[in-house]
Enzyme design. Structure first.
Site, PDB file in Angstrom:
ATOM      1  N   ILE A   1       0.821  -1.217   0.000  1.00  0.00           N
ATOM      2  CA  ILE A   1       0.000   0.000   0.000  1.00  0.00           C
ATOM      3  C   ILE A   1       0.850   1.259   0.000  1.00  0.00           C
ATOM      4  O   ILE A   1       0.325   2.363   0.000  1.00  0.00           O
ATOM      5  CB  ILE A   1      -0.980   0.040   1.184  1.00  0.00           C
ATOM      6  CG1 ILE A   1      -0.233  -0.228   2.495  1.00  0.00           C
ATOM      7  CG2 ILE A   1      -2.117  -0.946   0.988  1.00  0.00           C
ATOM      8  CD1 ILE A   1      -1.088  -0.020   3.730  1.00  0.00           C
ATOM      9  N   GLY A   2       2.150   1.117  -0.004  1.00  0.00           N
ATOM     10  CA  GLY A   2       2.963   2.331  -0.023  1.00  0.00           C
ATOM     11  C   GLY A   2       4.431   1.999   0.069  1.00  0.00           C
ATOM     12  O   GLY A   2       4.825   0.869   0.336  1.00  0.00           O
TER      13      GLY A   2
ATOM     14  N   GLY B   1       8.147   3.831   1.456  1.00  0.00           N
ATOM     15  CA  GLY B   1       8.820   4.953   2.105  1.00  0.00           C
ATOM     16  C   GLY B   1      10.309   4.789   1.979  1.00  0.00           C
ATOM     17  O   GLY B   1      10.786   3.856   1.326  1.00  0.00           O
ATOM     18  N   GLY B   2      11.047   5.705   2.579  1.00  0.00           N
ATOM     19  CA  GLY B   2      12.498   5.678   2.486  1.00  0.00           C
ATOM     20  C   GLY B   2      13.103   4.418   3.077  1.00  0.00           C
ATOM     21  O   GLY B   2      14.183   4.000   2.700  1.00  0.00           O
TER      22      GLY B   2
ATOM     23  N   GLY C   1      11.400   1.366   3.536  1.00  0.00           N
ATOM     24  CA  GLY C   1      10.848   0.077   3.169  1.00  0.00           C
ATOM     25  C   GLY C   1       9.456   0.217   2.593  1.00  0.00           C
ATOM     26  O   GLY C   1       8.920   1.311   2.441  1.00  0.00           O
TER      27      GLY C   1
ATOM     28  N   VAL D   1       5.329  -0.778   2.551  1.00  0.00           N
ATOM     29  CA  VAL D   1       4.293  -1.018   3.541  1.00  0.00           C
ATOM     30  C   VAL D   1       3.205  -1.893   2.933  1.00  0.00           C
ATOM     31  O   VAL D   1       2.762  -1.652   1.809  1.00  0.00           O
ATOM     32  CB  VAL D   1       3.689   0.319   4.013  1.00  0.00           C
ATOM     33  CG1 VAL D   1       2.714   0.065   5.151  1.00  0.00           C
ATOM     34  CG2 VAL D   1       4.782   1.268   4.456  1.00  0.00           C
TER      35      VAL D   1
ATOM     36  N   ASP E   1      11.948  13.407  10.592  1.00  0.00           N
ATOM     37  CA  ASP E   1      11.508  13.186   9.220  1.00  0.00           C
ATOM     38  C   ASP E   1      10.015  13.462   9.082  1.00  0.00           C
ATOM     39  O   ASP E   1       9.289  12.676   8.493  1.00  0.00           O
ATOM     40  CB  ASP E   1      11.854  11.746   8.799  1.00  0.00           C
ATOM     41  CG  ASP E   1      11.694  11.535   7.293  1.00  0.00           C
ATOM     42  OD1 ASP E   1      11.556  12.545   6.565  1.00  0.00           O
ATOM     43  OD2 ASP E   1      11.683  10.374   6.855  1.00  0.00           O
TER      44      ASP E   1
END
Ligand SMILES: *[C@@H]1O[C@H](CO)[C@@H](O)[C@H](O)[C@H]1NC(C)=O
Ligand SMILES: *[C@@H]1O[C@H](CO)[C@@H](O)[C@H](O)[C@H]1NC(C)=O
Ligand SMILES: *[C@@H]1O[C@H](CO)[C@@H](O)[C@H](O)[C@H]1NC(C)=O
Ligand SMILES: *[C@@H]1O[C@H](CO)[C@@H](O)[C@H](O)[C@H]1NC(C)=O
Length: 921
Positions: free
Chosen positions: A636-637, A639-640, A642, A644, A758
């Site tokens: 579902i996504g 990020g920096g 890993g 998700v 962050d």
């Protein structure tokens, strides 16, 4: 008068005459020196007017911030808070023999202070505070014999304070606080007989307080707090009879307080908390009626409460906690009508609480905990209409809880635990609608728990009624406490079953119902599976403490109870019930499939997991099954750190799983961010911070299991037409406010503070109600107060505070900057990159209108929410100040935006951004 007039006339004439002689010989060396420095700065925009073109006649006298004498020589340079970024190395101080005032404060100047500063022999004021200057204070500062005011506070200056400062005998003000200065306080400072304010707080100064400071007879303010000063207070300090403020808190000072230390007639603030001072409270304190703020807490002072203190009509704050004070409380404290905080915790105070305390109508915090107080709680305390915190635990108070406490409509914290209180819990407590935390544990209370406790919708932290003699059934209304995190009803005599309405208490992290007479099955919900239930003979369910139930968990008996509840109080329960039915529906669907079994737990143990906060319900296998071994379709996504995945577990629970990248050159980087993330998260419990359920560190992969947020991240919603429209102004303002509160919690309520590092719109997740939850602590790092925070650059491009480009010093202020960017992004609907870079110049000219900022996909905000948007923009602008020290703290912001919005007089469409930048936070 006449004399003055003729004098000024004379001056004017003199000027005119001089001007005619000197205007052509204006000091071009000065102009060139200034231009040279300007050229060395990282941003020249604030100094646009500094140039040698057309009519300037080679004189810098008309330039921004520059003033000259009639001979055309520069006397004053005032560039405070204009956004300068750069060093002082190229500032040719020797070219400015006439300079008397140099103010470069509130900028982002970095690097060291050049020793050539010593050439400014006429300098009277030097303001370099609130920059990022580092290195030592040059000893040549001692050459500035005309110096009157010297302020270098709030930089990162190191090394010891040069003893040459003792040569500046005209000095009236010396501010070196909030730096990293070390070594002793030079005794030569005692030579500065004109000194009025000496502030050296917040450094690393060691050694004793030099007795020579007693020679500074004009001193009104002496602030040396937060250093490592040792030894006893010199007797000489008693001769500082003009002192208004004495602040020596948070050092390692020991020995007795000098007896006459309170004899000054002007003393208002006396602050010595957290030292190792011993001996008696000086007798001179009794007559020191000028006191406004007194903080003696955290020492080992002895004294008699009824004899050593007098009447202080101006007192607003007194903290005597954690000393060795004995004797009884005097009714005359009630004569300090302006008192807002009275904290006497952790002493040996005996006797009763005087009923006169009820007259302290300004009182916000009353803390008398951990003493030896007896008698009843006076009902007069119900008159303390401003009270936020009433903390009386750990005494021997007896009698009933006064019903009048229900009148305390501002009360947020009530802790009466560990006393000898009897009788029932007054139902009036249900009127204290702002209560966050209620602790009545370890008393002798009886009767049932009033259902009105379920009205305390703000109850967020703790409801602890444990260790009493409470009987009857647990009221189903407690299920209304949706925000509650800790519920402890253990060690009572409660009967009946646990109402299934408690299932909807989704914030619960800890439930203790042990040692009662409860029967039936446990409600569903995570918290209940982790809870403590031993000592209840009739309970069954999925908990390590209990036997599993043999039959279906949905008992008809429970349903009956719900019917009863509906009939009793239909309206307040309707909403809760709706949720409840929903949960039932879902749970009955998944329960058929569920076979929670011991084998599975054994299975889990076969894997070499590191387990933290393990809730016993999710196993490695579950995650692998639910994500089909991290199949694309569950992603579902990204990020920096890993990808998700959404994992719908067999139990019906949905969680988010963040699988961390594996890098070529080893797991080290991953491991580090992994452990960081977990460490930070396990220490956080806040309903707007994404909960971590568990994690796994396995040879095959590493992942974290989080609370799942239905609507995903803020960026996705904001950058999608439909999502952006659904996110109306009310929701957007709520997001900004809530993220501010969460960050304030992390920075100021966690020990040690946690810096996120962050913050971006990718790391703010929204639940189904559009309520934001801060996520992704991959780069967060525990900020140990005394370790240095230099570290490799982290964060998301476009949100990183500018100072990280050259200092690498990560502070809370980096989060403040990122928060400012995020807040603007929420208002604008897109990343505010260009606006941020144009800001310093827009202050001095080109005027950006507020209305140009608003997300064009929404109608302009109006009325109340319009005001809130303006406040949010003002706050955001303050947050993205290039100078970290000038940015407000999150605590300040959080307070500011919940304090209600100021009324802006101008219609929105005429407000200019530059006006908001001047708005005083
Ligand atoms: C300074 O500015 C004033 C008006 O702003 C102008 O009249 C004057 O000529 C300027 N002087 C110099 C030396 O540039
Ligand atoms: C305090 O003031 C009272 C009345 O002015 C005086 O009698 C008493 O001696 C003073 N006490 C001290 C310790 O100075
Ligand atoms: C108490 O506070 C009020 C308002 O802040 C102020 O006007 C008043 O002077 C104070 N009273 C005393 C005795 O300090
Ligand atoms: C609940 O309260 C009891 C008695 O006051 C205490 O011993 C116990 O540790 C508490 N439970 C939790 C989970 O904190």
């Amino acid at each position: 008068m006449a004399l003055e007039k003729s004098h000024s006339l004379f001056t004017l004439l003199f000027c005119l005459v001089m001007l005619s002689f000197t205007s052509t010989t204006a000091n071009s060396g000065e102009a060139e020196a200034l231009l040279l420095w300007k050229a060395s700065l990282l941003n020249q925009a604030p100094l646009n007017s500094w140039s040698l073109n057309k009519a300037t006649n080679k004189s810098p006298c008309n330039w921004t911030g520059v003033a000259c004498n009639y001979e055309g020589s520069v006397t004053e340079i005032n560039l405070t808070n204009v956004g300068l970024q750069g060093k002082l190395d190229n500032f040719k101080f020797s070219y400015f023999p006439s300079l008397t005032n140099l103010d470069l404060s509130n900028n982002a100047l970095f690097g060291t202070i050049p020793s050539t500063l010593g050439n400014l022999t006429n300098l009277a004021t030097l303001y370099l505070h609130h920059n990022i200057l580092s290195g030592p204070i040059p000893k040549e500062i001692g050459d500035l014999k005309n110096m009157v005011q010297l302020d270098m506070s709030s930089n990162i200056l190191t090394d010891s304070i040069p003893s040459t400062l003792g040569d500046l005998n005209k000095l009236v003000l010396l501010y070196l606080f909030n730096n990293s200065l070390s070594g002793p306080i030079p005794k030569e400072i005692g030579n500065l007989k004109n000194m009025v304010e000496l502030h050296l707080s917040g450094n690393l100064l060691t050694g004793p307080i030099p007795p020579s400071l007693g020679d500074l007879k004009n001193l009104t303010s002496l602030q040396l707090c937060q250093n490592h000063l040792l030894g006893s207070l010199p007797q000489e300090i008693q001769s500082l009879t003009n002192l208004v403020i004495l602040d020596l808190a948070e050092n390692h000072l020991s020995g007795y307080l000098p007896q006459q230390i309170f004899e000054g007639k002007f003393l208002k603030k006396f602050v010595i908390f957290n030292n190792q001072l011993t001996g008696p409270i000086p007798k001179s304190l009794r007559n020191c009626t000028s006191l406004i703020r007194v903080r003696l807490e955290g020492n080992q002072l002895t004294g008699n409460m009824s004899e050593d203190f007098g009447v202080y009509p101006n007192l607003t704050y007194i903290d005597l906690s954690y000393n060795r004070l004995f004797g009884e409380l005097s009714p005359s404290w009630a004569k300090s009508k302006n008192l807002t905080s009275l904290k006497f915790s952790g002493n040996l105070i005996t006797g009763k609480i005087p009923q006169e305390f009820g007259q302290l109508i300004q009182l916000r915090v009353l803390n008398l905990s951990l003493n030896c107080l007896v008698g009843e709680i006076p009902q007069e305390l119900g008159c303390l209409a401003s009270l936020f915190n009433m903390i009386l635990y750990g005494n021997q108070l007896s009698g009933r809880i006064p019903l009048e406490i229900g009148k305390l409509s501002n009360l947020e914290l009530l802790d009466l635990s560990a006393n000898n209180l009897i009788g029932s819990i007054p139902e009036q407590l249900g009127d204290c609608s702002k209560l966050h935390s209620l602790n009545l544990s370890r008393n002798h209370l009886n009767g049932s728990i009033p259902f009105q406790i379920g009205n305390l919708a703000e109850l967020q932290n703790t409801l602890d009624l444990s260790g009493n003699m409470l009987s009857g059934e647990i009221s189903p209304q407690l299920g209304n406490l949706h925000m509650l995190e800790i519920l402890n009803l253990s060690h009572n005599m409660l009967t009946g079953s646990i109402p299934s309405s408690l299932e909807v208490m989704l914030s619960l992290t800890s439930v203790d119902l042990s040692y009662n007479n409860l029967v039936g099955s446990l409600p569903n919900g995570n918290a209940f599976q982790k809870g403590t239930f031993v000592g209840n003979k009739g309970l069954c369910g999925k908990s390590q403490d209990l036997q599993p139930c043999n039959s279906s968990p949905i008992h008809s008996g429970e349903q009956k109870k719900i019917h009863k509840a509906i009939i009793l109080i239909i309206l307040p329960l309707l909403s809760a019930l709706f949720l409840l039915l929903l949960v039932f529906a879902i749970s009955s669907i998944y329960h058929r499939k569920t076979k929670i079994a011991k084998e599975e737990r054994n299975e889990m143990n076969r894997y070499p997991f590191l387990i933290w906060n393990w809730d016993g319900c999710i196993s490695y296998e579950d995650i692998i099954n639910a994500t089909e071994d991290f199949d694309e379709k569950h992603c579902i996504g990204e990020g920096g750190y890993g990808r998700v995945y959404k994992a719908a577990l067999q139990t019906g629970q949905v969680v988010a799983v963040k699988k961390l990248h594996k890098l070529e050159d080893g797991e080290q980087i991953d491991q580090k961010s992994f452990i960081n993330e977990v460490q930070a998260l396990t220490e956080i419990r806040h309903r707007n911070i994404v909960k971590l359920y568990g994690f796994c560190s396995h040879r095959r992969c590493m992942f974290l299991v989080y609370e799942y947020m239905e609507r995903g991240n803020l960026a996705n919603i904001l950058y999608n037409e439909e999502g952006a429209r659904e996110l109306n102004w009310v929701k957007r303002v709520n997001i900004i406010k809530t993220v501010a509160h969460s960050l304030s919690y992390m920075h100021h309520d966690c020990v040690p503070p946690i810096v996120h590092r962050d913050i971006s719109s990718n790391n703010v997740l929204l639940d189904s109600e559009f309520e934001p939850h801060v996520s992704d602590f991959g780069t967060a790092r525990l900020l140990k107060p005394d370790s240095c925070n230099w570290t490799e650059l982290a964060g998301t491009f476009g949100y990183v505070a500018p100072e990280l480009g050259y200092t690498m010093r990560v502070t809370e202020k980096c989060d403040v900057y990122s928060f400012g960017v995020l807040a603007l992004e929420v208002i604008i609907g897109t990343h505010p990159g260009d606006i941020i870079s144009s800001l310093p110049s827009s202050k001095s000219g080109q005027n950006l209108q507020l209305k140009d900022l608003f997300d064009p996909r929404l109608p302009h905000p109006e009325d109340q929410v319009g005001n809130e948007v303006i406040l949010a923009v003002s706050v955001a602008l303050a947050c993205i100040n290039a100078n970290p020290q000038t940015r407000p703290t999150m605590e300040h912001i959080s307070r500011k935006i919940s304090a209600g919005t100021p009324h802006f007089l101008k219609p929105f469409h005429t407000v200019e951004l530059s006006q908001l930048m001047e708005f005083q936070l």
